[in-house]
Design a protein around this motif. Structure first.
Motif, PDB file in Angstrom:
ATOM      1  N   PRO A   1       0.795  -1.232   0.000  1.00  0.00           N
ATOM      2  CA  PRO A   1       0.000   0.000   0.000  1.00  0.00           C
ATOM      3  C   PRO A   1       0.825   1.277   0.000  1.00  0.00           C
ATOM      4  N   LEU A   2       2.093   1.206   0.392  1.00  0.00           N
ATOM      5  CA  LEU A   2       2.912   2.411   0.458  1.00  0.00           C
ATOM      6  C   LEU A   2       3.642   2.698  -0.849  1.00  0.00           C
ATOM      7  N   GLU A   3       3.431   1.856  -1.860  1.00  0.00           N
ATOM      8  CA  GLU A   3       4.115   2.028  -3.136  1.00  0.00           C
ATOM      9  C   GLU A   3       3.109   2.288  -4.250  1.00  0.00           C
ATOM     10  N   ALA A   4       3.468   3.180  -5.165  1.00  0.00           N
ATOM     11  CA  ALA A   4       2.581   3.500  -6.289  1.00  0.00           C
ATOM     12  C   ALA A   4       2.688   2.471  -7.406  1.00  0.00           C
TER      13      ALA A   4
ATOM     14  N   PHE B   1       5.171  -6.144   9.184  1.00  0.00           N
ATOM     15  CA  PHE B   1       6.029  -4.963   9.112  1.00  0.00           C
ATOM     16  C   PHE B   1       7.165  -5.058  10.123  1.00  0.00           C
ATOM     17  N   ASP B   2       8.340  -4.640   9.664  1.00  0.00           N
ATOM     18  CA  ASP B   2       9.515  -4.571  10.525  1.00  0.00           C
ATOM     19  C   ASP B   2       9.382  -3.338  11.419  1.00  0.00           C
ATOM     20  N   PRO B   3       9.348  -3.499  12.742  1.00  0.00           N
ATOM     21  CA  PRO B   3       9.162  -2.332  13.615  1.00  0.00           C
ATOM     22  C   PRO B   3      10.293  -1.318  13.533  1.00  0.00           C
ATOM     23  N   ALA B   4      11.456  -1.711  13.010  1.00  0.00           N
ATOM     24  CA  ALA B   4      12.570  -0.772  12.868  1.00  0.00           C
ATOM     25  C   ALA B   4      12.494   0.027  11.573  1.00  0.00           C
ATOM     26  N   ASP B   5      11.539  -0.298  10.696  1.00  0.00           N
ATOM     27  CA  ASP B   5      11.384   0.402   9.419  1.00  0.00           C
ATOM     28  C   ASP B   5      10.748   1.773   9.655  1.00  0.00           C
ATOM     29  N   GLY B   6      11.370   2.811   9.118  1.00  0.00           N
ATOM     30  CA  GLY B   6      10.870   4.176   9.305  1.00  0.00           C
ATOM     31  C   GLY B   6       9.525   4.440   8.670  1.00  0.00           C
ATOM     32  N   ARG B   7       9.057   3.546   7.816  1.00  0.00           N
ATOM     33  CA  ARG B   7       7.752   3.717   7.165  1.00  0.00           C
ATOM     34  C   ARG B   7       6.604   3.159   8.000  1.00  0.00           C
ATOM     35  N   LEU B   8       6.914   2.686   9.205  1.00  0.00           N
ATOM     36  CA  LEU B   8       5.893   2.062  10.049  1.00  0.00           C
ATOM     37  C   LEU B   8       4.696   2.977  10.337  1.00  0.00           C
ATOM     38  N   PRO B   9       4.894   4.264  10.693  1.00  0.00           N
ATOM     39  CA  PRO B   9       3.720   5.124  10.955  1.00  0.00           C
ATOM     40  C   PRO B   9       2.778   5.216   9.755  1.00  0.00           C
ATOM     41  N   ALA B  10       3.327   5.310   8.551  1.00  0.00           N
ATOM     42  CA  ALA B  10       2.496   5.392   7.355  1.00  0.00           C
ATOM     43  C   ALA B  10       1.713   4.101   7.154  1.00  0.00           C
ATOM     44  N   PHE B  11       2.335   2.966   7.430  1.00  0.00           N
ATOM     45  CA  PHE B  11       1.636   1.689   7.265  1.00  0.00           C
ATOM     46  C   PHE B  11       0.532   1.539   8.315  1.00  0.00           C
ATOM     47  N   GLU B  12       0.814   1.916   9.549  1.00  0.00           N
ATOM     48  CA  GLU B  12      -0.210   1.816  10.588  1.00  0.00           C
ATOM     49  C   GLU B  12      -1.393   2.733  10.294  1.00  0.00           C
ATOM     50  N   LYS B  13      -1.114   3.873   9.707  1.00  0.00           N
ATOM     51  CA  LYS B  13      -2.198   4.774   9.299  1.00  0.00           C
ATOM     52  C   LYS B  13      -3.071   4.110   8.245  1.00  0.00           C
ATOM     53  N   TRP B  14      -2.442   3.427   7.299  1.00  0.00           N
ATOM     54  CA  TRP B  14      -3.209   2.716   6.258  1.00  0.00           C
ATOM     55  C   TRP B  14      -4.061   1.613   6.882  1.00  0.00           C
TER      56      TRP B  14
ATOM     57  N   ALA C   1      22.263 -21.037  16.115  1.00  0.00           N
ATOM     58  CA  ALA C   1      21.137 -20.098  16.094  1.00  0.00           C
ATOM     59  C   ALA C   1      21.441 -18.896  15.211  1.00  0.00           C
ATOM     60  N   GLY C   2      20.456 -18.520  14.408  1.00  0.00           N
ATOM     61  CA  GLY C   2      20.542 -17.290  13.645  1.00  0.00           C
ATOM     62  C   GLY C   2      20.014 -16.127  14.471  1.00  0.00           C
ATOM     63  N   PRO C   3      19.955 -14.932  13.898  1.00  0.00           N
ATOM     64  CA  PRO C   3      19.487 -13.771  14.652  1.00  0.00           C
ATOM     65  C   PRO C   3      17.981 -13.838  14.910  1.00  0.00           C
ATOM     66  N   SER C   4      17.583 -13.256  16.019  1.00  0.00           N
ATOM     67  CA  SER C   4      16.163 -13.177  16.368  1.00  0.00           C
ATOM     68  C   SER C   4      15.561 -11.927  15.727  1.00  0.00           C
ATOM     69  N   MET C   5      14.330 -12.081  15.211  1.00  0.00           N
ATOM     70  CA  MET C   5      13.642 -10.950  14.575  1.00  0.00           C
ATOM     71  C   MET C   5      12.238 -10.814  15.148  1.00  0.00           C
ATOM     72  N   SER C   6      11.827  -9.570  15.385  1.00  0.00           N
ATOM     73  CA  SER C   6      10.461  -9.296  15.837  1.00  0.00           C
ATOM     74  C   SER C   6       9.688  -8.605  14.730  1.00  0.00           C
ATOM     75  N   TRP C   7       8.398  -8.903  14.655  1.00  0.00           N
ATOM     76  CA  TRP C   7       7.555  -8.372  13.582  1.00  0.00           C
ATOM     77  C   TRP C   7       6.262  -7.824  14.169  1.00  0.00           C
ATOM     78  N   ASN C   8       5.827  -6.700  13.636  1.00  0.00           N
ATOM     79  CA  ASN C   8       4.482  -6.203  13.933  1.00  0.00           C
ATOM     80  C   ASN C   8       3.512  -6.859  12.965  1.00  0.00           C
ATOM     81  N   ILE C   9       2.516  -7.539  13.505  1.00  0.00           N
ATOM     82  CA  ILE C   9       1.567  -8.304  12.692  1.00  0.00           C
ATOM     83  C   ILE C   9       0.169  -7.705  12.858  1.00  0.00           C
ATOM     84  N   TYR C  10      -0.539  -7.559  11.740  1.00  0.00           N
ATOM     85  CA  TYR C  10      -1.897  -7.001  11.722  1.00  0.00           C
ATOM     86  C   TYR C  10      -2.784  -8.001  10.991  1.00  0.00           C
TER      87      TYR C  10
END
Length: 541
Positions: free
Chosen positions: A467-470, A490-503, A526-535
């Motif tokens: 949704p954030l891309e034309a 969505f990756d919580p460290a991504d700076g586009r997170l506010p725009a995605f949450e608004k959508w 073990a590989g690296p641990s990753m957290s995700w915001n899920i909707y």
């Protein structure tokens, strides 16, 4: 009492004869008209198989690259374009995965099948320019070029150009020689096929056009029907895609403008310099190994002791060389020089973000351009030497690949971009959707980096929606997103997170919001641990 068995003189002679016979067979097969094509095809198949297994080992702790997952998603529907790029790479992926399952090994096999096809076409180009001996040297040099092995691991439009651009050059050399309307039709179709891969091929089309205008025999070509029939054929063949492009409001051009335009001139100069150095370094390997193969031609050891300079000078001589078609060699030299210099100058002039990957498709002619130098003399024994070098390096890499992968993982333990467990997340989200709605998971929303692995790895293979891309792929509409529901990732460290949450708030205000964490274990490490915001938005929300 023990005895030691010493091989007889007859056995030693038999060994030497067998070795000599194999070397003679290889050289003869590389040059005989009835055998050389099959030998090159066998070489390409063996190269593809070896490097498929190498890549399986090297990438065991990684998910497939997002470009590969994106191509797989495009291939689920045969459209005339996919937002960012023309459709051919999606079509090829779609056809491939009607035969093979959507698994990591199948993507590496696709990449290597693409590479192998490109190798054979590069050999066919070489036969238009040099004799069969030199052409075989060229194809093995291509196999040693890192773009055709290590760097060729991800199937995407850049890699597919290693098929369509060599086809374009082959069609041009054919049209330049025959100058008939039939050769013009083939050239036009090859040009359309290349354009349907990526618009970046305009650099090669432009280089071919300039080469035709600069070449000393240009009037013979330009006064024939071939170039004009080629232009007309290419335009006609591109009409369906042009119609799609207009209907899509030229979103690929929007994508290119938004993604690759820069205002910082210092950064532009730095990127162009990095691009040039990167590609020179990659090309240095096959050139150096070819020089080694030529230097090891007997009696190299005696020369090394008595006249070491002769190891180099013996491969160079003045005078005419019937092994090189000078007219076609000029075409190759002109095309390669133009595509080597032109894009870099264009990036400087128009402040373009110059990616090193853009060189993937532009330098496959370098081995031929060097081997076609008339003063260079190629001895038959060099062919066996370079095949031996290729085989030893490939087998050694296969044996060492698990160790290389372990070392790479240890050195980049915290690299979530490379070692993040996105495939595990895809499977967990599929289970979460089924548990809630007992239905097929149809849509995943987010950024390309986050959601393309979900498309590939989820058993439901949801359609990607950005949704954030034309420049959306066109595989799913906004109305379908509401109708079928979606999971946002969505990756919580991504700076586009506010725009995605608004959508999300606008489209599905009652969406369930959770945080999920993934981590992969490979061979007990073990590989690296990753957290995700899920909707999670239900169908018909």
């Amino acid at each position: 009492m023990t005895t030691t068995s010493i091989p007889s003189a007859r056995a030693r002679a038999k060994t030497r004869v067998s070795y000599a016979r194999f070397r003679a067979w290889l050289i003869a097969s590389a040059t005989r008209p009835e055998a050389r094509l099959w030998l090159v095809i066998q070489l390409a198949i063996l190269h593809a198989v070896l490097w498929t297994f190498i890549l399986i080992n090297l990438k065991a702790a990684q998910d497939v690259h997002m470009d590969v997952a994106e191509a797989w998603g495009w291939g689920q529907k045969f459209l005339w374009g996919y937002g960012k790029h023309p459709p051919l790479s999606g079509w090829v992926a779609g056809l491939w995965f009607t035969v093979f399952p959507p698994t990591d090994w199948a993507t590496y096999a696709l990449a290597m099948a693409t590479i192998g096809t490109g190798m054979v076409i590069c050999w066919l180009i070489a036969l238009r320019v040099v004799d069969a001996r030199r052409a075989f040297l060229v194809v093995v040099m291509v196999a040693l070029y890192p773009i055709f092995n290590f760097k060729g691991f991800k199937y995407n439009p850049d890699l597919l150009q290693l098929v369509t651009l060599p086809l374009l050059v082959l069609a041009y050399l054919n049209a330049f020689e025959k100058r008939s309307w039939r050769s013009g039709v083939l050239l036009g179709l090859a040009g359309a096929l290349a354009l349907m891969t990526k618009y970046w091929v305009l650099t090669m089309i432009g280089a071919i056009g300039l080469a035709a205008l600069i070449h000393p025999e240009r009037m013979r070509f330009l006064s024939s029907p071939a170039p004009w029939v080629a232009i007309a054929t290419m335009v006609v063949a591109m009409i369906p895609h042009i119609v799609w492009l207009a209907d899509a409001h030229f979103v690929p051009l929007t994508y290119a403008g938004d993604t690759y335009s820069l205002e910082d001139s210092g950064q532009v100069h730095q990127l162009v310099t990095g691009y040039a150095l990167h590609n020179v370094a990659l090309l240095a390997l096959p050139v150096a190994l070819a020089a080694l193969a030529m230097a090891l031609v007997p009696p190299w050891f005696r020369l090394l002791l008595r006249a070491p300079l002769r190891i180099v000078t013996r491969d160079w001589a003045r005078g005419a060389n019937s092994s090189v078609n000078l007219s076609q060699a000029r075409n190759v030299w002109l095309i390669q020089i133009i595509v080597a210099v032109g894009p870099a100058l264009g990036a400087l002039a128009f402040s373009i973000y110059m990616k090193t990957d853009w060189g993937i498709s532009l330098f496959f002619l370098v081995p031929l351009a060097l081997v076609a130098i008339p003063a260079l003399r190629v001895q038959s024994a060099a062919l066996f030497n370079i095949v031996a070098i290729w085989l030893v390096l490939s087998v050694a890499t296969l044996i060492a690949s698990p160790w290389i992968a372990a070392r790479e993982m240890a050195a980049n333990a915290g690299n979530t971009a490379t070692y993040g467990a996105r495939s595990d997340l895809a499977r967990e989200l599929t289970q979460a959707w089924h548990a809630r709605f007992a239905s097929h998971w149809a849509v995943v929303a987010g950024t390309m980096e986050s959601i393309q692995p979900m498309v590939f790895y989820s058993p439901d293979h949801p359609a990607a929606f950005t949704p954030l891309e034309a420049w959306g792929s066109g595989l799913i509409s906004p109305d379908d997103v509401k109708r079928y529901g979606f999971i946002g990732v969505f990756d919580p460290a991504d700076g586009r997170l506010p725009a995605f949450e608004k959508w999300v708030s606008e489209v599905a205000p009652k969406a369930e919001r959770i945080v999920m964490t993934t981590r992969r274990f490979t061979h007990g490490k073990a590989g690296p641990s990753m957290s995700w915001n899920i909707y999670i938005a239900p169908p018909g929300n």
